[in-house]
Motif scaffolding. Structure first.
Motif, PDB file in Angstrom:
ATOM      1  N   SER A   1      -9.389   0.450   2.880  1.00 25.69           N
ATOM      2  CA  SER A   1      -9.693   1.191   1.646  1.00 25.69           C
ATOM      3  C   SER A   1      -8.546   1.264   0.657  1.00 25.69           C
ATOM      4  O   SER A   1      -8.777   1.362  -0.558  1.00 25.69           O
ATOM      5  CB  SER A   1     -10.154   2.615   2.004  1.00 25.69           C
ATOM      6  N   VAL A   2      -7.307   1.255   1.143  1.00 26.49           N
ATOM      7  CA  VAL A   2      -6.167   1.399   0.228  1.00 26.49           C
ATOM      8  C   VAL A   2      -5.659   0.038  -0.221  1.00 26.49           C
ATOM      9  O   VAL A   2      -5.650  -0.287  -1.416  1.00 26.49           O
ATOM     10  CB  VAL A   2      -5.038   2.216   0.888  1.00 26.49           C
ATOM     11  N   PHE A   3      -5.241  -0.783   0.720  1.00 25.27           N
ATOM     12  CA  PHE A   3      -4.666  -2.084   0.360  1.00 25.27           C
ATOM     13  C   PHE A   3      -5.707  -3.198   0.296  1.00 25.27           C
ATOM     14  O   PHE A   3      -5.425  -4.273  -0.218  1.00 25.27           O
ATOM     15  CB  PHE A   3      -3.564  -2.459   1.353  1.00 25.27           C
ATOM     16  N   GLU A   4      -6.914  -2.934   0.804  1.00 23.37           N
ATOM     17  CA  GLU A   4      -8.006  -3.903   0.780  1.00 23.37           C
ATOM     18  C   GLU A   4      -7.538  -5.283   1.235  1.00 23.37           C
ATOM     19  O   GLU A   4      -7.716  -6.293   0.556  1.00 23.37           O
ATOM     20  CB  GLU A   4      -8.629  -3.983  -0.618  1.00 23.37           C
ATOM     21  N   LEU A   5      -6.945  -5.299   2.428  1.00 24.81           N
ATOM     22  CA  LEU A   5      -6.395  -6.537   2.962  1.00 24.81           C
ATOM     23  C   LEU A   5      -7.486  -7.564   3.203  1.00 24.81           C
ATOM     24  O   LEU A   5      -8.619  -7.228   3.541  1.00 24.81           O
ATOM     25  CB  LEU A   5      -5.645  -6.258   4.270  1.00 24.81           C
TER      26      LEU A   5
END
Length: 249
Positions: free
Chosen positions: A146-150
């Motif tokens: 959700s944050v870095f959307e790796l």
């Protein structure tokens, strides 16, 4: 992709600790190690199992009971004396907790020479520590998805988190259920133990239950030419390095 790798690492390192340290060492004493290495593997098992850490002492007692009472009503985790997988594991949990907390005194044959580092077990088993591990797993997933959307991460991967939380019991459920219900038998052990050959690549040798119940002190769980126990070569390597010492028959 990173979360798939993390999941596989957690799965196999946790399973290795259960098979190598809890099962072959604590329960069956197939090999010896000095106190430094014993404490090292206590710590390593905690790191690898995380929120589902299992006490070597309590595990060993239950597993010895399982061999003594295999598939009878006194077996702590037989699929043939419980209604379903979940009732089997709930029964196992209750017996495990009784022995972990010393509420029940086991027979001497079940507790003799089991490794016991009670202070560490109390720390590793504390709810604060277990919740901290769980929050760490959640944080890694949230940051990755959700944050870095790796790349290679997807929302459905959040459904892997419950397995991370309960990795040790998940492994136990697979072995104790499948290993006494599905597969073939090389030996007549007067129980319902089976070898689940086609699932064993997932379980590092632990599903050769029929072989193991016949030869409980044998460090190689494979017997036939077409069977392979992935943990055994690692045991041999650790023996060759001097970290452990295999016992001679």
């Amino acid at each position: 992709m990173i979360l798939v790798v993390l999941f596989l690492l957690h799965w196999y390192f946790s399973l290795f600790c259960q098979s190598f340290f809890l099962h072959r060492y604590a329960a069956h004493q197939m090999f010896e190690m000095n106190k430094f290495w014993e404490k090292f593997f206590y710590f390593f098992t905690w790191i690898c199992q995380g929120s589902s850490y299992l006490s070597p002492r309590a595990y060993a007692i239950l597993h010895r009971m399982h061999h003594a009472y295999s598939d009878t009503p006194k077996d702590p985790h037989s699929p043939h004396h419980t209604e379903n997988l979940f009732t089997m594991m709930w029964k196992t949990k209750k017996i495990y907790n009784d022995h972990f907390s010393f509420r029940i005194k086991p027979e001497k044959r079940f507790s003799k020479d089991v490794p016991d580092w009670n202070k560490f077990d109390l720390f590793a088993d504390s709810m604060t520590v277990r919740v901290a591990w769980g929050l760490l797993y959640v944080l890694i997933y949230v940051l990755s998805i959700s944050v870095f959307e790796l790349a290679g991460t997807h929302w459905w991967m959040y459904f892997l988190l419950p397995i991370h939380f309960m990795m040790g019991p998940v492994h136990g459920a697979i072995v104790n259920w499948s290993g006494h219900k599905y597969g073939y038998a090389n030996f007549d052990n007067n129980d319902k133990s089976k070898n689940s050959l086609f699932l064993d690549f997932l379980m590092l040798g632990e599903l050769f239950q029929n072989n193991h119940h016949k030869l409980p002190k044998r460090p190689n769980f494979a017997v036939k030419w077409y069977e392979f126990d992935p943990t055994y070569p690692i045991v041999r390597l650790l023996h060759a390095s001097g970290i452990i010492k295999l016992k001679t028959a």
